[in-house]
Design a protein around this motif. Structure first.
Motif, PDB file in Angstrom:
ATOM      1  N   ARG A 287       3.029  -6.356 -33.459  1.00 57.49           N
ATOM      2  CA  ARG A 287       2.866  -7.647 -32.796  1.00 57.49           C
ATOM      3  C   ARG A 287       4.179  -8.427 -32.798  1.00 57.49           C
ATOM      4  NH1 ARG A 287       2.013 -12.924 -34.305  1.00 57.49           N
ATOM      5  NH2 ARG A 287       0.707 -14.180 -32.854  1.00 57.49           N
ATOM      6  N   ALA A 288       4.803  -8.491 -33.960  1.00 53.56           N
ATOM      7  CA  ALA A 288       6.056  -9.229 -34.066  1.00 53.56           C
ATOM      8  C   ALA A 288       7.135  -8.627 -33.173  1.00 53.56           C
ATOM      9  CB  ALA A 288       6.522  -9.245 -35.528  1.00 53.56           C
ATOM     10  N   TYR A 289       7.173  -7.306 -33.091  1.00 55.21           N
ATOM     11  CA  TYR A 289       8.197  -6.657 -32.267  1.00 55.21           C
ATOM     12  C   TYR A 289       7.986  -6.974 -30.785  1.00 55.21           C
ATOM     13  CZ  TYR A 289      11.612  -3.188 -30.801  1.00 55.21           C
ATOM     14  OH  TYR A 289      12.721  -2.581 -30.247  1.00 55.21           O
ATOM     15  N   LEU A 290       6.744  -6.910 -30.306  1.00 50.42           N
ATOM     16  CA  LEU A 290       6.477  -7.186 -28.891  1.00 50.42           C
ATOM     17  C   LEU A 290       6.787  -8.640 -28.540  1.00 50.42           C
ATOM     18  CD1 LEU A 290       3.133  -5.214 -28.341  1.00 50.42           C
ATOM     19  CD2 LEU A 290       5.440  -4.557 -27.604  1.00 50.42           C
ATOM     20  N   ALA A 292       9.012 -10.456 -29.981  1.00 47.87           N
ATOM     21  CA  ALA A 292      10.472 -10.564 -29.971  1.00 47.87           C
ATOM     22  C   ALA A 292      11.069  -9.989 -28.696  1.00 47.87           C
ATOM     23  CB  ALA A 292      11.052  -9.851 -31.196  1.00 47.87           C
ATOM     24  N   GLN A 293      10.350  -9.073 -28.056  1.00 46.73           N
ATOM     25  CA  GLN A 293      10.825  -8.463 -26.815  1.00 46.73           C
ATOM     26  C   GLN A 293      10.375  -9.239 -25.583  1.00 46.73           C
ATOM     27  OE1 GLN A 293      13.021  -5.834 -26.729  1.00 46.73           O
ATOM     28  NE2 GLN A 293      13.016  -6.327 -28.922  1.00 46.73           N
ATOM     29  N   GLY A 294       9.804 -10.428 -25.772  1.00 46.22           N
ATOM     30  CA  GLY A 294       9.500 -11.299 -24.639  1.00 46.22           C
ATOM     31  C   GLY A 294       8.106 -11.157 -24.059  1.00 46.22           C
ATOM     32  N   VAL A 295       7.193 -10.513 -24.759  1.00 41.82           N
ATOM     33  CA  VAL A 295       5.813 -10.433 -24.277  1.00 41.82           C
ATOM     34  C   VAL A 295       5.151 -11.772 -24.569  1.00 41.82           C
ATOM     35  CG1 VAL A 295       3.596  -9.266 -24.496  1.00 41.82           C
ATOM     36  CG2 VAL A 295       5.722  -7.944 -24.635  1.00 41.82           C
ATOM     37  N   ARG A 296       4.731 -12.506 -23.523  1.00 42.08           N
ATOM     38  CA  ARG A 296       4.258 -13.873 -23.691  1.00 42.08           C
ATOM     39  C   ARG A 296       2.768 -14.001 -23.372  1.00 42.08           C
ATOM     40  NH1 ARG A 296       8.034 -13.999 -26.341  1.00 42.08           N
ATOM     41  NH2 ARG A 296       9.982 -15.159 -26.054  1.00 42.08           N
ATOM     42  N   VAL A 297       1.963 -13.259 -24.074  1.00 41.46           N
ATOM     43  CA  VAL A 297       0.508 -13.401 -23.970  1.00 41.46           C
ATOM     44  C   VAL A 297      -0.051 -13.468 -25.382  1.00 41.46           C
ATOM     45  CG1 VAL A 297       0.339 -12.191 -21.756  1.00 41.46           C
ATOM     46  CG2 VAL A 297       0.169 -10.880 -23.889  1.00 41.46           C
ATOM     47  N   PRO A 298      -1.252 -14.016 -25.544  1.00 38.26           N
ATOM     48  CA  PRO A 298      -1.845 -14.039 -26.891  1.00 38.26           C
ATOM     49  C   PRO A 298      -2.009 -12.619 -27.435  1.00 38.26           C
ATOM     50  CG  PRO A 298      -3.040 -15.503 -25.403  1.00 38.26           C
ATOM     51  CD  PRO A 298      -2.100 -14.715 -24.560  1.00 38.26           C
ATOM     52  N   ILE A 299      -1.645 -12.427 -28.699  1.00 40.93           N
ATOM     53  CA  ILE A 299      -1.722 -11.102 -29.324  1.00 40.93           C
ATOM     54  C   ILE A 299      -2.458 -11.219 -30.649  1.00 40.93           C
ATOM     55  CG2 ILE A 299      -0.457  -9.099 -30.170  1.00 40.93           C
ATOM     56  CD1 ILE A 299       1.884  -9.888 -28.417  1.00 40.93           C
ATOM     57  N   GLU A 300      -3.547 -10.483 -30.777  1.00 44.01           N
ATOM     58  CA  GLU A 300      -4.283 -10.398 -32.031  1.00 44.01           C
ATOM     59  C   GLU A 300      -3.833  -9.135 -32.767  1.00 44.01           C
ATOM     60  OE1 GLU A 300      -8.416 -10.311 -31.124  1.00 44.01           O
ATOM     61  OE2 GLU A 300      -8.259 -11.893 -29.605  1.00 44.01           O
ATOM     62  N   ALA A 301      -3.844  -9.162 -34.090  1.00 37.87           N
ATOM     63  CA  ALA A 301      -3.469  -7.987 -34.885  1.00 37.87           C
ATOM     64  C   ALA A 301      -4.420  -7.870 -36.067  1.00 37.87           C
ATOM     65  CB  ALA A 301      -2.026  -8.094 -35.361  1.00 37.87           C
ATOM     66  N   GLU A 302      -4.900  -6.673 -36.298  1.00 37.96           N
ATOM     67  CA  GLU A 302      -5.788  -6.437 -37.437  1.00 37.96           C
ATOM     68  C   GLU A 302      -5.625  -5.000 -37.907  1.00 37.96           C
ATOM     69  OE1 GLU A 302     -10.054  -5.715 -36.712  1.00 37.96           O
ATOM     70  OE2 GLU A 302      -9.656  -6.299 -34.623  1.00 37.96           O
ATOM     71  N   GLY A 303      -5.999  -4.756 -39.149  1.00 35.59           N
ATOM     72  CA  GLY A 303      -5.991  -3.408 -39.700  1.00 35.59           C
ATOM     73  C   GLY A 303      -7.400  -2.963 -40.017  1.00 35.59           C
ATOM     74  N   ARG A 304      -7.691  -1.727 -39.736  1.00 35.99           N
ATOM     75  CA  ARG A 304      -9.024  -1.189 -40.044  1.00 35.99           C
ATOM     76  C   ARG A 304      -8.950  -0.030 -41.026  1.00 35.99           C
ATOM     77  NH1 ARG A 304     -11.716  -1.504 -33.928  1.00 35.99           N
ATOM     78  NH2 ARG A 304     -11.366  -3.765 -33.704  1.00 35.99           N
ATOM     79  N   GLY A 305      -7.805   0.178 -41.571  1.00 34.73           N
ATOM     80  CA  GLY A 305      -7.679   1.186 -42.615  1.00 34.73           C
ATOM     81  C   GLY A 305      -8.165   2.543 -42.162  1.00 34.73           C
ATOM     82  N   GLU A 306      -8.989   3.162 -43.026  1.00 37.95           N
ATOM     83  CA  GLU A 306      -9.460   4.525 -42.763  1.00 37.95           C
ATOM     84  C   GLU A 306     -10.872   4.545 -42.165  1.00 37.95           C
ATOM     85  OE1 GLU A 306     -11.113   6.026 -46.964  1.00 37.95           O
ATOM     86  OE2 GLU A 306      -9.068   5.182 -47.099  1.00 37.95           O
ATOM     87  N   ARG A 307     -11.380   3.389 -41.748  1.00 36.33           N
ATOM     88  CA  ARG A 307     -12.790   3.299 -41.354  1.00 36.33           C
ATOM     89  C   ARG A 307     -13.123   3.968 -40.021  1.00 36.33           C
ATOM     90  NH1 ARG A 307     -11.654  -1.972 -42.833  1.00 36.33           N
ATOM     91  NH2 ARG A 307     -11.987  -2.791 -40.719  1.00 36.33           N
ATOM     92  N   GLU A 308     -12.140   4.202 -39.179  1.00 36.86           N
ATOM     93  CA  GLU A 308     -12.432   4.736 -37.839  1.00 36.86           C
ATOM     94  C   GLU A 308     -11.588   5.978 -37.555  1.00 36.86           C
ATOM     95  OE1 GLU A 308     -11.833   1.536 -35.079  1.00 36.86           O
ATOM     96  OE2 GLU A 308     -13.391   0.276 -35.979  1.00 36.86           O
ATOM     97  N   PRO A 309     -11.860   7.068 -38.271  1.00 36.75           N
ATOM     98  CA  PRO A 309     -11.066   8.289 -38.049  1.00 36.75           C
ATOM     99  C   PRO A 309     -11.411   8.932 -36.706  1.00 36.75           C
ATOM    100  CG  PRO A 309     -12.878   8.742 -39.540  1.00 36.75           C
ATOM    101  CD  PRO A 309     -12.898   7.247 -39.299  1.00 36.75           C
ATOM    102  N   VAL A 310     -10.455   9.648 -36.166  1.00 38.17           N
ATOM    103  CA  VAL A 310     -10.686  10.387 -34.907  1.00 38.17           C
ATOM    104  C   VAL A 310     -10.449  11.878 -35.102  1.00 38.17           C
ATOM    105  CG1 VAL A 310     -10.164   8.439 -33.397  1.00 38.17           C
ATOM    106  CG2 VAL A 310      -8.302   9.929 -34.160  1.00 38.17           C
ATOM    107  N   SER A 311      -9.912  12.284 -36.266  1.00 34.36           N
ATOM    108  CA  SER A 311      -9.659  13.704 -36.511  1.00 34.36           C
ATOM    109  C   SER A 311     -10.984  14.423 -36.743  1.00 34.36           C
ATOM    110  CB  SER A 311      -8.741  13.881 -37.724  1.00 34.36           C
ATOM    111  OG  SER A 311      -9.342  13.306 -38.878  1.00 34.36           O
TER     112      SER A 311
END
Length: 342
Positions: A287-290, A292-311
């Motif tokens: 989120r911070a990187y985007l 800093a690169q000029g992306v000017r829209v609301p950005i949410e960020a969250e972590g879900r850890g290991e709860r949603e595996p796809v392997s």
């Protein structure tokens, strides 16, 4: 005395006869307003008859131009203009000595001029040339048809039925019932056809609503974005920076993005609480990187850890190289792009 079958057949051939006559006489299609036909007593010279044919051709050309411009042949007003023209030419060809050919031609021209000027001609059908108003029951059925939702499918037959009833009313005062009867029968047939068409007419198609814009998703491998066991900005790998630079450039060029949701994921190796913190840190860093690169829209960020595996099919608990490789799809950063809703 003409039989109904003979008369109906002759009526159906009238437009072909008109077209053939006009082509044979090399008629001009110049647009002129309600021309005066040659008086009946003077229709003895070829030049006079050819001039009248040119007048009919000019009217026919204007009807064709309206159709070429997008007005349907089955349109009520264009169909009525054509039927007035057809009955006028029909009586002219029969050497009618009264005023019907001129009166019917004038009605056709009046409708044509209204359509060319973009005016609404209305639905009145005048009793031209002193015609009697025959069959009140049929006129009532035309009024009823115009009030039905399926009238658009019956408009052409209704318009021509009305003209034929006026035609019959003209014939009855010129030649009596014997001359009027065939045109009444034509009007009856057209009325039945119009009612059947209106009853079978499908409802107008509703304009399809465009599907709402769908969310788009980017799945970035955490292994490509971050160094091993890192989630801070300093741990971004060159390859990961390149992916985020490309994504930022794309997002800056779009006007349909309402916002972003960034979700960090981890594999199941290690402690659950640690994996949760690492996935959250990686989402926050992206989120911070985007931003800093000029992306000017609301950005949410969250972590879900290991709860949603796809392997799939990654057995075992020992963190060896094979298991780490199998669980690699779980270590990812998911970026959902929410579109602007209409």
């Amino acid at each position: 005395m003409h039989s109904y079958a003979t008369t109906a057949r002759r009526r159906s051939l009238r437009p072909l006869a008109l077209t053939a006559a006009l082509l044979l006489n090399g008629a001009s299609q110049a647009q002129t307003a309600a021309p005066a036909l040659t008086p009946p007593a003077q229709r003895i010279a070829g030049a006079a008859i050819h001039a009248d044919h040119r007048a009919y051709a000019a009217a026919q050309g204007r009807i064709r131009a309206l159709n070429d411009g997008g007005r349907r042949v089955a349109d009520y007003h264009l169909a009525k203009a054509q039927c007035w023209l057809d009955t006028s030419f029909h009586e002219y060809s029969r050497n009618d000595r009264g005023g019907y050919p001129q009166a019917a031609l004038a009605e056709s021209i009046a409708l044509i001029e209204a359509l060319e000027a973009g005016r609404d001609p209305g639905f009145e059908t005048p009793l031209v040339n002193g015609a009697e108003k025959l069959r009140a029951d049929l006129w009532a059925r035309y009024d009823a048809l115009r009030g039905q939702s399926g009238f658009r499918c019956a408009a052409q037959a209704t318009a021509c039925a009305e003209v034929e009833l006026v035609h019959a009313g003209n014939e009855i005062h010129d030649g009596g019932w014997r001359h009027a009867k065939p045109y009444i029968q034509i009007a009856e047939d057209l009325t039945a056809r119009a009612e059947a068409a209106a009853a079978a007419c499908p409802p107008p198609a509703s304009p399809e609503r465009p599907a709402p814009p769908a969310e788009s998703r980017y799945d970035l491998s955490a292994d490509a974005l971050f160094a091993f066991d890192r989630g801070d900005l300093a741990g971004l790998l060159p390859r990961g920076q390149g992916q985020l630079d490309a994504l930022a450039a794309e997002l800056r060029g779009r006007s349909d993005v309402a916002g972003l949701r960034i979700v960090g994921h981890s594999d199941r190796l290690g402690a659950e609480a640690y994996n949760q913190r690492l996935s959250q840190q990686r989402a926050q860093s992206v989120r911070a990187y985007l931003l800093a690169q000029g992306v000017r829209v609301p950005i949410e960020a969250e972590g879900r850890g290991e709860r949603e595996p796809v392997s799939r099919g990654c057995a075992g608990e020992r963190a060896d190289a094979a298991l780490k490789q199998c669980l690699q799809p779980d270590r990812r950063v998911q970026i959902d792009v929410r579109p602007v809703r209409p």
